[in-house]
Enzyme design. Structure first.
Site, short mmCIF file in Angstrom:
data_model
loop_
_atom_site.label_atom_id
_atom_site.label_comp_id
_atom_site.label_asym_id
_atom_site.label_seq_id
_atom_site.Cartn_x
_atom_site.Cartn_y
_atom_site.Cartn_z
N ARG A 98 0.79 -1.06 -0.18
CA ARG A 98 0.09 -0.43 -0.50
C ARG A 98 0.85 1.51 -0.04
O ARG A 98 0.71 2.17 -0.73
CB ARG A 98 -1.04 0.16 1.38
CG ARG A 98 -1.90 1.06 0.69
CD ARG A 98 -2.74 1.12 -0.07
NE ARG A 98 -2.60 1.68 -1.42
CZ ARG A 98 -3.49 1.32 -2.80
NH1 ARG A 98 -3.88 0.24 -1.87
NH2 ARG A 98 -2.71 1.97 -3.12
N LYS A 133 2.44 24.79 -1.87
CA LYS A 133 1.80 24.37 -1.97
C LYS A 133 1.11 22.35 -2.50
O LYS A 133 0.99 22.41 -3.40
CB LYS A 133 0.54 24.78 -2.95
CG LYS A 133 -0.30 26.36 -2.49
CD LYS A 133 -0.81 26.88 -3.99
CE LYS A 133 -1.20 28.39 -3.13
NZ LYS A 133 -2.07 28.66 -4.47
N LYS A 165 5.52 38.81 -0.29
CA LYS A 165 3.88 39.01 -0.87
C LYS A 165 2.99 40.13 -0.33
O LYS A 165 3.55 40.91 1.16
CB LYS A 165 3.83 37.60 -0.12
CG LYS A 165 4.27 35.90 -0.31
CD LYS A 165 3.37 35.22 -0.13
CE LYS A 165 2.52 34.55 -1.50
NZ LYS A 165 2.64 34.43 -2.42
N GLU A 195 5.98 40.29 -4.64
CA GLU A 195 4.22 39.77 -5.48
C GLU A 195 4.02 41.71 -5.61
O GLU A 195 3.59 41.85 -4.24
CB GLU A 195 3.54 39.09 -4.65
CG GLU A 195 2.08 38.93 -4.68
CD GLU A 195 1.06 38.02 -3.92
OE1 GLU A 195 1.59 36.56 -4.07
OE2 GLU A 195 0.62 38.76 -3.09
N ASP A 216 0.83 38.83 -10.17
CA ASP A 216 -0.38 38.17 -9.41
C ASP A 216 -1.77 38.45 -9.71
O ASP A 216 -2.31 39.46 -9.75
CB ASP A 216 -0.23 38.63 -7.74
CG ASP A 216 -1.54 37.38 -7.25
OD1 ASP A 216 -1.22 36.75 -7.36
OD2 ASP A 216 -2.55 38.03 -6.58
#
Length: 277
Positions: A98, A133, A165, A195, A216
């Site tokens: 698995r 992410k 950011k 950003e 962005d």
């Protein structure tokens, strides 16, 4: 290829999660002397990634298990292809099945979608990169799979590079203030990415000394204008809500880099089975 100390820890944690004490089914059904042969088969077309990791799962459980491959990482395979053969103690094969499949399927799914993105923009001088992410604990494997698919990696973690950011900018008081403050504190070897969500922000970031500017959620026309204004003084990265349907139009704007969280955060794992015969 890998820092196996890190990979082994991922595998050991995965085995601890899957086998709390004993495999209550396998350990009560299969005797210790039983030997089996098995194969792994892909059940859909795609790109393979993670073969050595899958093999490592079995060898951590039992270093006498023999695993051989008919393909290599990066190969495009068709549905029905037998990609690996495994021989060893039946108990060991069943206990590793698995986790080995989970990792191989996940990595192959990422490599497969990365290959699709790469092929779509192969005629443009743009680099497709991933993001942070990723699945917690699996970043090193997922970013490897992105590279196997033909795309590239963004920073691995928050220590790798400066990325200022929107929330950093708000908390600091502005783009100019943020860049000035960070440049006063970091080594000269570290690049600074900022950003922005407007042409005005781009101009301010360039003037303040940014090395890379992330555009962005800008529209195509706005990106084209940004490319013209930047005039190769900074690296331009397009980001935000980019899909396989908008990718080519973004590449056509002339940006240098396109970052896509979907390479890792919403990928369908490849369907692969393990069968004893």
């Amino acid at each position: 290829m890998f820092n196996w100390t890190l990979i082994d820890q991922i595998i050991i944690n995965g085995l601890k999660e899957d086998i709390n004490n004993i495999d209550i089914t396998t350990d009560n059904l299969i005797n210790d002397e039983s030997i089996s042969e098995a194969y792994m088969m892909v059940k859909e077309d795609g790109v393979i990634a993670g073969l050595s990791v899958a093999k490592r799962v079995f060898n951590i459980i039992d270093n006498k298990i023999n695993v051989t491959f008919n393909v290599k990482d990066g190969d495009e395979v068709k549905k029905g292809t037998k990609i690996a053969y495994i021989k060893g103690k039946t108990k060991s094969i069943l206990k590793g099945e698995r986790l080995a499949l989970n990792l191989l399927q996940r990595m192959s799914g990422i490599a497969s979608i990365s290959r699709k993105y790469k092929e779509l923009v192969k005629d443009y001088p743009v680099r497709i990169v991933d993001t942070r992410k990723t699945t917690p604990g699996l970043r090193i494997l997922e970013k490897y799979a992105v590279r196997i698919g033909g795309c590239h990696n963004h920073r691995y973690n928050l220590s790798d590079a400066v990325m200022i950011k929107d929330n950093h900018i708000k908390a600091t008081g502005g783009i100019k203030e943020a860049i000035s403050k960070i440049k006063d504190k970091i080594p000269h070897t570290i690049k600074v990415e900022v950003e922005v969500d407007s042409i005005e922000g781009l101009k301010e970031a360039i003037k303040a000394g940014a090395d890379i500017v992330m555009l962005d959620n800008m529209g195509f026309k706005e990106m084209e204008k940004a490319v013209e204004i930047a005039a190769s003084r900074v690296i331009l990265e397009a980001s935000g809500g980019i899909t396989i349907d908008t990718l080519v139009d973004i590449a056509k704007t002339g940006v240098d880099v396109i970052s896509i969280g979907a390479l890792t955060h919403s990928v369908k794992s490849m369907d692969i089975s393990l069968n004893i015969y």
